[in-house]
Enzyme design. Structure first.
Site, PDB file in Angstrom:
ATOM      1  CE1 TYR A 199       3.515  -0.855  -3.315  1.00 30.78           C
ATOM      2  CE2 TYR A 199       2.614  -1.120  -5.522  1.00 30.78           C
ATOM      3  CZ  TYR A 199       2.836  -0.337  -4.407  1.00 30.78           C
ATOM      4  OH  TYR A 199       2.366   0.951  -4.379  1.00 30.78           O
ATOM      5  N   GLY A 217      -0.142   1.747  -8.642  1.00 30.32           N
ATOM      6  CA  GLY A 217       1.181   2.340  -8.543  1.00 30.32           C
ATOM      7  C   GLY A 217       2.307   1.333  -8.712  1.00 30.32           C
ATOM      8  CE1 TYR A 236      -1.797   7.688  -2.582  1.00 31.09           C
ATOM      9  CE2 TYR A 236      -2.028   7.543  -4.973  1.00 31.09           C
ATOM     10  CZ  TYR A 236      -2.065   6.948  -3.723  1.00 31.09           C
ATOM     11  OH  TYR A 236      -2.377   5.621  -3.624  1.00 31.09           O
ATOM     12  CE  LYS A 274      -9.204   4.040  -6.579  1.00 33.41           C
ATOM     13  NZ  LYS A 274      -8.566   3.406  -5.402  1.00 33.41           N
ATOM     14  CG  HIS A 282      -5.881   1.667  -1.576  1.00 27.36           C
ATOM     15  ND1 HIS A 282      -5.922   2.979  -1.979  1.00 27.36           N
ATOM     16  CD2 HIS A 282      -4.669   1.208  -1.991  1.00 27.36           C
ATOM     17  CE1 HIS A 282      -4.788   3.301  -2.581  1.00 27.36           C
ATOM     18  NE2 HIS A 282      -4.018   2.244  -2.617  1.00 27.36           N
ATOM     19  NE  ARG A 312      -2.102  -2.002  -2.676  1.00 27.45           N
ATOM     20  CZ  ARG A 312      -0.884  -2.536  -2.659  1.00 27.45           C
ATOM     21  NH1 ARG A 312      -0.741  -3.850  -2.557  1.00 27.45           N
ATOM     22  NH2 ARG A 312       0.194  -1.771  -2.728  1.00 27.45           N
ATOM     23  CB  SER A 367     -12.056  -3.034  -3.261  1.00 28.71           C
ATOM     24  OG  SER A 367     -11.308  -1.835  -3.219  1.00 28.71           O
ATOM     25  CB  ILE A 404     -14.181  -5.787  -9.723  1.00 30.75           C
ATOM     26  CG1 ILE A 404     -15.171  -4.821  -9.070  1.00 30.75           C
ATOM     27  CG2 ILE A 404     -14.600  -6.133 -11.151  1.00 30.75           C
ATOM     28  CD1 ILE A 404     -16.609  -5.269  -9.121  1.00 30.75           C
ATOM     29  NE  ARG A 405      -9.760 -10.506  -7.345  1.00 33.56           N
ATOM     30  CZ  ARG A 405      -9.525  -9.292  -6.879  1.00 33.56           C
ATOM     31  NH1 ARG A 405      -9.967  -8.231  -7.556  1.00 33.56           N
ATOM     32  NH2 ARG A 405      -8.866  -9.104  -5.750  1.00 33.56           N
TER      33      ARG A 405
END
Length: 422
Positions: free
Chosen positions: A46, A101, A152, A293, A317, A320, A349, A351-352
């Protein structure tokens, strides 16, 4: 003058003299490897999984590889300021924690661990609408530390209003409306396991704690379509639903409410009819700054700002939702060029690292949202793991600024980047 980078380095090296190592790895590859080892199969699918063949996830990282930083020398950077003002919130660094989530798949009380870690690290946390802990309890865990709240958009407008009013009541700094999940994307990692956390009552605490949602559950008619197939897995799922529902286990087991709550959530949690007409109603419904967003197209960004939206998050996202979608960093460049320097733009999305944050800011982001890395820290070492991930990212950003010859974020510009020839 010792900045965030040197403080973090010195703390690690001094602890090393005593034989102590960081709770989490300081490089992303090892962080990811150890987090996978620490996670359940369903939890990892997930949180780490993406849409389709994973092309958008790979594109997010490839986009960073297409840029190279060009350091400048002899600029006296002994004193640096990573601070940023954003929608009335003073950021100590241009980093917020993204809403993720169903964090219970990674750790029990994931939202509370994240809230406390964010407060300790001094970065805002965007509460997930799909959390395992009610926003009021999560806010209490943060004290006065800054928090935003994700929304949401449900098919029930009264529930939308109720969630907004609750966000206002906990002093949220902004309302972050997620646009890109009106339906779930095609996620093979979850599909192959037949695993949807919400179907087992995970990640729906914002709903079960909501008075309007409780009204919807109470008014739900019993399912009389036929008998449900009884299997061992079905019984286990029922037990999980019962355990995850608020209240005492044995009372829940005798009640239809836990299962009815799950079914109600699955029916109404997101709205495929969401349109600009819905967004236009927000100014009358909330006093909070409004953030959209999931914006990826320049025309959508321009319309958002024309409609009076306070900020946007350029996001796919985390790869995803749509396979083979544009990388968020590539979209950021196009959007910033289209809207100009003034509008507030955040980005997530891919960013590390702190160097990634530097590149994103140079290409037009006012701040970034950190997602999977902090969840991996949670998997390995709980709250402390999240705190260390945040500290590592901010430390590397600070050191990258020092070594590139900039004192503050306003000096981090596209002039310090070139297309990577590699």
């Amino acid at each position: 003058m010792e900045g965030a980078g040197r403080r973090r380095q010195n703390a690690i090296y001094r602890a090393g003299v005593l034989g102590r190592r960081p709770a989490v790895p300081t490089d992303f590859a090892e962080l990811e490897r150890r987090a996978k080892k620490a996670s359940s199969t369903t939890g990892w699918a997930y949180v780490a999984g993406g849409a389709g063949e994973g092309r958008t996830m790979r594109a997010n990282r490839a986009a960073f590889d297409r840029w190279a930083i060009v350091p400048r020398m002899l600029r006296d950077v002994a004193e640096r300021d990573l601070g940023q003002d954003l929608l009335g919130t003073r950021l100590t660094a241009p980093v917020l924690l993204a809403p993720v989530g169903a964090g219970q798949l990674i750790a029990a009380d994931a939202d509370l661990h994240t809230a406390r870690a964010a407060a300790a690290a001094g970065v805002p946390y965007i509460f997930t609408n799909q959390g395992g802990t009610a926003m009021e309890e999560t806010a209490a865990a943060m004290g006065a530390a800054p928090r935003w709240v994700q929304l949401y958009w449900s098919t029930d407008e009264a529930l939308v209003d109720s969630l907004i009013h609750r966000a206002e009541a906990i002093d949220a700094g902004a309302l972050v409306v997620t646009l890109d999940t009106t339906v779930l994307g095609w996620r093979p990692q979850d599909l192959n396991l037949g695993s949807l956390p919400f179907a087992k009552g995970l990640g729906i605490a914002q709903y079960t704690s909501d008075p309007r949602f409780q009204e919807l559950v109470a008014s739900r008619k019993p399912n009389k379509s036929g008998k449900t197939e009884v299997t061992i897995k079905a019984i286990q799922a029922l037990i999980e639903i019962t355990r995850n529902h608020p209240g005492r286990f044995w009372a829940n087991l005798r009640s239809p409410k836990p299962r009815a709550s799950v079914e109600t959530f699955l029916d109404i949690y997101s709205n495929p009819r969401l349109s600009w007409d819905h967004i236009a109603t927000l100014r009358e419904r909330t006093r909070l700054p409004i953030v959209l967003k999931g914006i990826l197209h320049p025309d959508d960004a321009k319309r958002a700002f024309d409609e009076g939206i306070d900020a946007i998050v350029v996001s796919n996202h985390g790869g995803r939702q749509v396979d083979n979608a544009i990388a968020s960093l590539d979209a950021l460049v196009r959007i910033r060029d289209a809207v100009g320097p003034v509008p507030k733009i955040l980005m997530d999305s891919g960013i590390r690292t702190g160097a990634d944050v530097f590149v994103a800011v140079a290409l037009g982001a006012d701040a970034v949202l950190l997602g999977r890395p902090y969840m991996y820290g949670l998997a390995i070492a709980g709250q402390r793991g999240i705190e260390e991930v945040i500290a590592n990212v901010i430390a590397e950003l600070d050191l990258t600024m020092a070594l590139t010859g900039v004192k503050n974020l306003s000096e981090v510009s596209r002039e310090l980047l070139v297309p990577n020839p590699a």
